[in-house]
Design a protein around this motif. Structure first.
Motif, PDB file in Angstrom:
ATOM      1  N   ASP A  50       3.243 -53.615  32.467  1.00  0.00           N
ATOM      2  CA  ASP A  50       4.255 -53.254  32.563  1.00  0.00           C
ATOM      3  C   ASP A  50       5.072 -53.479  30.847  1.00  0.00           C
ATOM      4  O   ASP A  50       6.416 -53.189  31.312  1.00  0.00           O
ATOM      5  N   ASP A  51       4.218 -53.737  30.197  1.00  0.00           N
ATOM      6  CA  ASP A  51       4.176 -53.304  28.762  1.00  0.00           C
ATOM      7  C   ASP A  51       5.640 -52.115  28.452  1.00  0.00           C
ATOM      8  O   ASP A  51       4.914 -51.080  29.069  1.00  0.00           O
ATOM      9  N   PRO A  52       6.708 -51.650  28.037  1.00  0.00           N
ATOM     10  CA  PRO A  52       7.801 -50.260  28.615  1.00  0.00           C
ATOM     11  C   PRO A  52       6.359 -49.755  26.796  1.00  0.00           C
ATOM     12  O   PRO A  52       6.912 -48.459  26.690  1.00  0.00           O
ATOM     13  N   ASP A  53       6.287 -50.539  26.254  1.00  0.00           N
ATOM     14  CA  ASP A  53       5.572 -49.499  24.644  1.00  0.00           C
ATOM     15  C   ASP A  53       3.781 -49.622  24.879  1.00  0.00           C
ATOM     16  O   ASP A  53       3.185 -49.941  24.004  1.00  0.00           O
ATOM     17  N   LEU A  54       3.388 -49.191  26.604  1.00  0.00           N
ATOM     18  CA  LEU A  54       1.797 -49.391  26.926  1.00  0.00           C
ATOM     19  C   LEU A  54       1.383 -48.000  26.112  1.00  0.00           C
ATOM     20  O   LEU A  54       0.463 -48.293  25.456  1.00  0.00           O
ATOM     21  N   ARG A  55       2.240 -47.563  26.221  1.00  0.00           N
ATOM     22  CA  ARG A  55       1.614 -46.540  25.583  1.00  0.00           C
ATOM     23  C   ARG A  55       0.975 -46.332  24.285  1.00  0.00           C
ATOM     24  O   ARG A  55       0.231 -46.032  23.162  1.00  0.00           O
ATOM     25  N   GLU A  56       2.313 -46.498  23.588  1.00  0.00           N
ATOM     26  CA  GLU A  56       2.248 -47.035  22.089  1.00  0.00           C
ATOM     27  C   GLU A  56       0.798 -48.073  21.581  1.00  0.00           C
ATOM     28  O   GLU A  56       0.117 -47.558  20.437  1.00  0.00           O
TER      29      GLU A  56
END
Length: 365
Positions: free
Chosen positions: A235-241
């Protein structure tokens, strides 16, 4: 030998009832298993939450041959007293799928497409002789049983991991073709996802990343102890990064979705897969993903591969791995209950108890 089996029967959504079910009269072609332990799978949770016809759940079964007919003994290469792991499938043995070693797709053992199909843990008690699941002290061995010998030194509870670990091997190595130097992302740290971690490590993957929810903290800890190099919160908003940074911008060679197969997890898989990467869809929502950006499959030259279940070879590999004792598999074995309290093992697997559960087992007295 007793005349009755002590079984816990699912009678409806979230309802179970302990019953004494008569043991069957055996023929030359079948047998009877004294159950040592039955693991709880995510599919047991789904069944328990549904209003299905009464049945004995449990298809990750380990036990000892209590009785066996002469013909069955010759056909299976087994004898009374042998310890075995059962596959859930009861394939016909003569269709195109069975003859090409794909018996897990046999329609005679696929209740999702054939209402008359039979399968351990899925067949109702109205189908004689009723003892089709492992949440019981005895289980009927149908003539089409697929059994694997289990070494004596392996604990019954660890033996119930054979099927989830074999799924991980099937999806990661045989279907995902993970090999030395590959970067692997496993979405979901449940028992199947952890099986993928074990298989990826055995295959020589250079970097293994596992994602899970904050509620999966204990499972992510176990993933690291089983070989994962990095664990991230889904659920981290910057998971893709974060995934891009961990791979130096090269992204992921193989992504395995064991979590949900929904728009969020499949979209993540397509986003972080490298060009010519492989996406293994092991989970599915059974609903159309109408907003999925399928163009990424073409643009990145991805291979999108749906999978289900395990092959015979995968189960043999899993049993051998368990028998070697090189992995801390006890970390996955987080709950044991009696047949009378089988519903607690299901609720624990579903995350509805106060204790974290990865893999629960029902262990007859």
């Amino acid at each position: 030998m007793p005349r009755y089996a002590h079984a816990n029967v699912m009678t409806g959504a979230r309802r179970m009832e302990v019953r004494e079910l008569p043991l069957p009269e055996l023929s030359a072609d079948d047998g009877l298993l004294k159950v040592e332990a039955a693991g709880v799978c995510g599919s047991d949770v789904k069944s328990f939450f549904s209003d299905l016809s009464p049945r004995v759940l449990g298809h990750e079964n380990v036990g000892r041959i209590e009785a066996i007919g002469a013909s069955a003994a010759r056909r299976w290469g087994l004898a009374e007293g042998d310890r075995v792991v059962l596959e859930e499938y009861l394939p016909c043995g003569h269709c195109n799928y069975c003859r090409s070693s794909e018996f897990r797709l046999c329609l005679d053992s696929d209740p999702s497409t054939n209402p008359a199909a039979i399968r351990y843990g899925r067949t109702p008690v109205t189908t004689a002789p009723a003892l089709w699941g492992g949440f019981s002290d005895f289980l009927y061995l149908h003539p089409r049983t697929v059994a694997h010998k289990l070494p004596e030194h392996v604990s019954a509870v660890e033996g119930t991991l054979a099927l989830p670990i074999s799924n991980g091997y099937e999806w990661t190595y045989r279907e995902g073709r993970v090999g030395p130097g590959d970067t692997v992302l496993v979405i979901g740290p449940g028992q199947q996802g952890l099986g993928c971690v074990i298989a990826a490590k055995a295959a020589g993957a250079a970097k293994i990343i596992v994602t899970g929810l904050p509620s999966d903290k204990e499972r992510l800890d176990v993933a690291r102890q089983l070989g994962a190099d990095h664990t991230l919160f889904a659920d981290d908003p910057d998971l893709r990064e974060q995934i891009s940074a961990l791979t130096g911008g090269d992204l992921v060679d193989v992504v395995i979705d064991t979590a949900a197969g929904n728009l969020a997890t499949v979209s993540l898989a397509l986003d972080v897969a490298a060009k010519r990467g492989r996406v293994i869809a092991a989970a599915a929502t059974m609903k159309p993903l109408g907003e999925l950006d399928f163009y990424k499959v073409n643009r990145k030259y991805l291979s999108l591969h749906g999978v289900r279940g395990h092959s015979y070879a995968a189960v043999e590999w899993a049993i051998d791995l368990i028998a070697q004792g090189r992995h801390p598999l006890h970390l996955m074995c987080s709950m044991e209950v009696s047949v009378d309290h089988a519903e607690q093992a299901i609720l624990g697997t579903a995350g509805e108890l106060d204790i974290p559960v990865i893999h629960a087992s029902v262990v007859p007295a």
